[in-house]
Motif scaffolding. Structure first.
Motif, mmCIF file in Angstrom:
data_model
loop_
_atom_site.group_PDB
_atom_site.id
_atom_site.type_symbol
_atom_site.label_atom_id
_atom_site.label_comp_id
_atom_site.label_asym_id
_atom_site.label_seq_id
_atom_site.Cartn_x
_atom_site.Cartn_y
_atom_site.Cartn_z
ATOM 1 N N MET A 172 0.820 -1.211 0.000
ATOM 2 C CA MET A 172 0.000 0.000 0.000
ATOM 3 C C MET A 172 0.855 1.262 0.000
ATOM 4 S SD MET A 172 -3.163 -0.985 2.548
ATOM 5 C CE MET A 172 -2.072 -1.263 3.949
ATOM 6 N N VAL A 173 2.031 1.185 0.616
ATOM 7 C CA VAL A 173 2.887 2.372 0.725
ATOM 8 C C VAL A 173 3.796 2.510 -0.490
ATOM 9 C CG1 VAL A 173 4.683 3.491 2.095
ATOM 10 C CG2 VAL A 173 2.810 2.292 3.232
ATOM 11 N N ALA A 174 4.533 1.446 -0.801
ATOM 12 C CA ALA A 174 5.486 1.461 -1.922
ATOM 13 C C ALA A 174 5.518 0.069 -2.534
ATOM 14 C CB ALA A 174 6.877 1.869 -1.451
ATOM 15 N N PRO A 175 4.796 -0.165 -3.633
ATOM 16 C CA PRO A 175 4.697 -1.517 -4.203
ATOM 17 C C PRO A 175 6.037 -2.149 -4.546
ATOM 18 C CG PRO A 175 3.065 -0.052 -5.185
ATOM 19 C CD PRO A 175 3.960 0.807 -4.347
ATOM 20 N N VAL A 176 7.018 -1.346 -4.961
ATOM 21 C CA VAL A 176 8.312 -1.914 -5.337
ATOM 22 C C VAL A 176 8.996 -2.572 -4.144
ATOM 23 C CG1 VAL A 176 10.605 -1.355 -6.235
ATOM 24 C CG2 VAL A 176 8.598 -0.285 -7.222
ATOM 25 N N SER A 177 8.751 -2.062 -2.948
ATOM 26 C CA SER A 177 9.405 -2.619 -1.763
ATOM 27 C C SER A 177 8.950 -4.044 -1.470
ATOM 28 C CB SER A 177 9.134 -1.727 -0.551
ATOM 29 O OG SER A 177 7.743 -1.623 -0.303
ATOM 30 N N VAL A 178 7.806 -4.456 -2.024
ATOM 31 C CA VAL A 178 7.350 -5.835 -1.829
ATOM 32 C C VAL A 178 8.351 -6.810 -2.441
ATOM 33 C CG1 VAL A 178 5.492 -7.469 -2.319
ATOM 34 C CG2 VAL A 178 4.949 -5.104 -1.762
ATOM 35 N N VAL A 179 8.973 -6.420 -3.543
ATOM 36 C CA VAL A 179 9.978 -7.272 -4.177
ATOM 37 C C VAL A 179 11.126 -7.541 -3.214
ATOM 38 C CG1 VAL A 179 11.615 -7.440 -6.088
ATOM 39 C CG2 VAL A 179 9.355 -6.437 -6.460
ATOM 40 N N PHE A 180 11.583 -6.514 -2.531
ATOM 41 C CA PHE A 180 12.669 -6.684 -1.567
ATOM 42 C C PHE A 180 12.205 -7.512 -0.371
ATOM 43 C CE2 PHE A 180 13.784 -3.020 -4.065
ATOM 44 C CZ PHE A 180 15.165 -3.083 -4.178
ATOM 45 N N ALA A 181 10.960 -7.319 0.050
ATOM 46 C CA ALA A 181 10.440 -8.092 1.176
ATOM 47 C C ALA A 181 10.382 -9.581 0.843
ATOM 48 C CB ALA A 181 9.056 -7.582 1.566
ATOM 49 N N ILE A 182 9.955 -9.912 -0.366
ATOM 50 C CA ILE A 182 9.910 -11.320 -0.775
ATOM 51 C C ILE A 182 11.318 -11.901 -0.829
ATOM 52 C CG2 ILE A 182 9.275 -12.889 -2.640
ATOM 53 C CD1 ILE A 182 7.012 -11.008 -3.347
ATOM 54 N N ALA A 183 12.283 -11.094 -1.261
ATOM 55 C CA ALA A 183 13.660 -11.579 -1.350
ATOM 56 C C ALA A 183 14.209 -11.962 0.018
ATOM 57 C CB ALA A 183 14.546 -10.516 -1.998
ATOM 58 N N PHE A 184 13.866 -11.187 1.041
ATOM 59 C CA PHE A 184 14.376 -11.465 2.382
ATOM 60 C C PHE A 184 13.470 -12.407 3.174
ATOM 61 C CE2 PHE A 184 16.836 -7.711 1.393
ATOM 62 C CZ PHE A 184 18.039 -7.933 2.039
ATOM 63 N N ALA A 185 12.295 -12.731 2.652
ATOM 64 C CA ALA A 185 11.343 -13.558 3.395
ATOM 65 C C ALA A 185 11.883 -14.945 3.743
ATOM 66 C CB ALA A 185 10.036 -13.671 2.605
ATOM 67 N N PRO A 186 12.567 -15.662 2.830
ATOM 68 C CA PRO A 186 13.066 -16.995 3.221
ATOM 69 C C PRO A 186 14.044 -16.954 4.385
ATOM 70 C CG PRO A 186 13.111 -16.740 0.834
ATOM 71 C CD PRO A 186 12.825 -15.396 1.398
ATOM 72 N N ILE A 187 14.973 -15.985 4.369
ATOM 73 C CA ILE A 187 15.925 -15.867 5.470
ATOM 74 C C ILE A 187 15.202 -15.525 6.767
ATOM 75 C CG2 ILE A 187 17.832 -14.490 6.367
ATOM 76 C CD1 ILE A 187 18.779 -16.403 4.315
ATOM 77 N N ALA A 188 14.245 -14.603 6.694
ATOM 78 C CA ALA A 188 13.499 -14.217 7.892
ATOM 79 C C ALA A 188 12.714 -15.393 8.453
ATOM 80 C CB ALA A 188 12.561 -13.055 7.562
ATOM 81 N N PHE A 189 12.073 -16.151 7.574
ATOM 82 C CA PHE A 189 11.296 -17.309 8.018
ATOM 83 C C PHE A 189 12.208 -18.353 8.661
ATOM 84 C CE2 PHE A 189 9.317 -21.451 7.234
ATOM 85 C CZ PHE A 189 8.073 -21.250 7.804
ATOM 86 N N ALA A 190 13.357 -18.595 8.044
ATOM 87 C CA ALA A 190 14.293 -19.574 8.600
ATOM 88 C C ALA A 190 14.825 -19.122 9.956
ATOM 89 C CB ALA A 190 15.448 -19.803 7.621
ATOM 90 N N LEU A 191 15.123 -17.840 10.094
ATOM 91 C CA LEU A 191 15.605 -17.326 11.379
ATOM 92 C C LEU A 191 14.546 -17.472 12.467
ATOM 93 C CD1 LEU A 191 17.489 -14.090 10.255
ATOM 94 C CD2 LEU A 191 18.498 -16.206 11.114
ATOM 95 N N SER A 192 13.295 -17.256 12.109
ATOM 96 C CA SER A 192 12.221 -17.429 13.082
ATOM 97 C C SER A 192 12.125 -18.882 13.538
ATOM 98 C CB SER A 192 10.893 -16.969 12.474
ATOM 99 O OG SER A 192 9.840 -17.122 13.397
ATOM 100 N N CYS A 193 12.267 -19.808 12.604
ATOM 101 C CA CYS A 193 12.222 -21.230 12.958
ATOM 102 C C CYS A 193 13.416 -21.618 13.829
ATOM 103 C CB CYS A 193 12.191 -22.079 11.691
ATOM 104 S SG CYS A 193 10.685 -21.890 10.707
ATOM 105 N N VAL A 194 14.579 -21.055 13.533
ATOM 106 C CA VAL A 194 15.758 -21.338 14.356
ATOM 107 C C VAL A 194 15.559 -20.810 15.770
ATOM 108 C CG1 VAL A 194 18.207 -20.795 14.664
ATOM 109 C CG2 VAL A 194 17.347 -21.436 12.408
ATOM 110 N N GLY A 195 15.020 -19.591 15.878
ATOM 111 C CA GLY A 195 14.748 -19.045 17.198
ATOM 112 C C GLY A 195 13.757 -19.894 17.979
ATOM 113 N N ALA A 196 12.718 -20.372 17.289
ATOM 114 C CA ALA A 196 11.742 -21.239 17.953
ATOM 115 C C ALA A 196 12.377 -22.561 18.367
ATOM 116 C CB ALA A 196 10.561 -21.484 17.020
#
Length: 373
Positions: free
Chosen positions: A343-367
């Motif tokens: 909603m704020v900046a559509p292009v930033s979604v591309v960067f968010a998707i790029a970092f999503a796998p690392i973020a998801f994996a880090l969350s699982c490691v923390g859990a």
């Protein structure tokens, strides 16, 4: 598996798959050119509107290109199955699906890169972009190739294969956007995608070899084989419901905690940046070198640090014996962040998707750490 008789038997099929992928790129490139002229858009120059170009990349270009690569594999994969059923060849194996997919991907992306260098190539940056897109595209295609070989009986009609192709299509569009449609700093955002794919490829390679497989490839192969890494069985066990059903309360609470930790991480990064004298406006001015990289790195670290922290806290607070709830909470938080960024900046979604796998994996490691495993 990779002994010389096996190579002699199937090397021709792999070469044919590579050539088919290369040839099929030409009608795809022509069709893309005609569509761009009809819609009056130019992804290279950036004309046509930001949202229009994103929709064109994610809904038309990436699906069409990935479908073309799978189409290049289809006849030779079926021929291989015919050979097997006729008793002329041994049973299909997992690595064969990877081999066919990689062959088609190399042929397809090689011709596409040659066209890009011929039309738009200029200097070392173009060569770097071509190298990055080759690595990412081939690794992504190897992912659905693994699923194809793993579930050879279902073939391309299986649900898992369709899901794998869909996922690789999304990340293929993300990589193309980061590599070709943005500046030099955007190339750094490709790094987490490549790291994620290499880690997944390593785990799948270990699983395909089996726990008792010998390296047979010298000291380097022995190091990779003996390296500590979770098996697919261990990962499945970590995500399995163990003691109680899933609770929406903890998932929602975990998503809120994660988004709050992201906000706190960004705020802390900005505070530390000002204390250290880092100029965050250097990113907007597109300044080269460390002046622009430092603020991005600081913000990225602050954001990513939120995921293992929230995963650990949720696992400790909920008392669960599985990482499934923290993982679902992290996924929900990522979706909320992407919706907000869209909603704020559509292009930033591309960067968010790029970092999503690392973020998801880090969350699982923390859990996982929070579970006391």
């Amino acid at each position: 598996m990779w002994r010389s008789p096996y190579l002699r038997l199937h090397f021709g099929l792999w070469l044919a798959t590579l050539g088919t992928g290369a040839v099929l790129l030409l009608p795809v490139a022509l069709l893309e050119h005609l569509l761009q002229r009809w819609a009056q858009i130019d992804p290279v120059v950036g004309t046509g509107g930001q949202i229009t170009l994103l929709l064109y990349a994610f809904l038309i270009v990436a699906p069409m290109e990935m479908a073309t690569v799978t189409l290049a594999v289809l006849p030779y994969w079926r021929l291989r199955r015919v050979r097997m059923r006729a008793g002329l060849s041994r049973a299909l194996e997992t690595m064969e699906g990877v081999s066919f997919a990689v062959s088609a991907a190399i042929g397809f992306v090689s011709v596409r890169n040659l066209l890009y260098l011929w039309l738009y190539g200029s200097g070392w940056l173009s060569v770097l972009r071509v190298g990055l897109v080759t690595a990412t595209f081939v690794l992504l295609c190897a992912g659905w190739g693994y699923v194809l070989g793993r579930h050879a009986r279902r073939g391309m009609a299986g649900r898992r294969f369709s899901s794998a192709v869909l996922g690789t299509t999304v990340f293929s569009a993300v990589c193309d956007q980061l590599i070709f449609r943005h500046g030099v700093l955007a190339l750094m955002a490709v790094l987490p995608v490549v790291v994620s794919m290499l880690l997944v490829a390593f785990v799948l390679w270990r699983d395909a070899r089996g726990p008792g497989a010998s390296s047979g490839g010298g000291p380097l192969s022995s190091i990779f084989t003996s390296a500590p890494a979770p098996s697919l069985h261990a990962i499945r066990e970590a995500f399995r419901r163990q003691d109680r059903p899933l609770t929406l309360r903890w998932i929602s609470f975990g998503a809120l905690v994660t988004t709050g930790m992201i906000t706190a991480g960004i705020a802390l990064s900005v505070f530390l940046g000002h204390e250290l004298g880092i100029d965050f406006s250097a990113v907007d001015r597109h300044e080269p070198g460390a002046q622009a990289i430092a603020p991005l790195a600081l913000l990225g670290i602050g954001t990513l640090a939120a995921f293992p922290t929230s995963g650990y806290l949720l696992a400790r607070a909920s008392g669960t014996r599985s990482v499934l709830e923290p993982a679902m909470a992290a996924a929900l938080a990522l979706v909320l962040v992407m919706v907000f960024l869209g909603m704020v900046a559509p292009v930033s979604v591309v960067f968010a998707i790029a970092f999503a796998p690392i973020a998801f994996a880090l969350s699982c490691v923390g859990a996982w750490v929070g579970l006391g495993q």
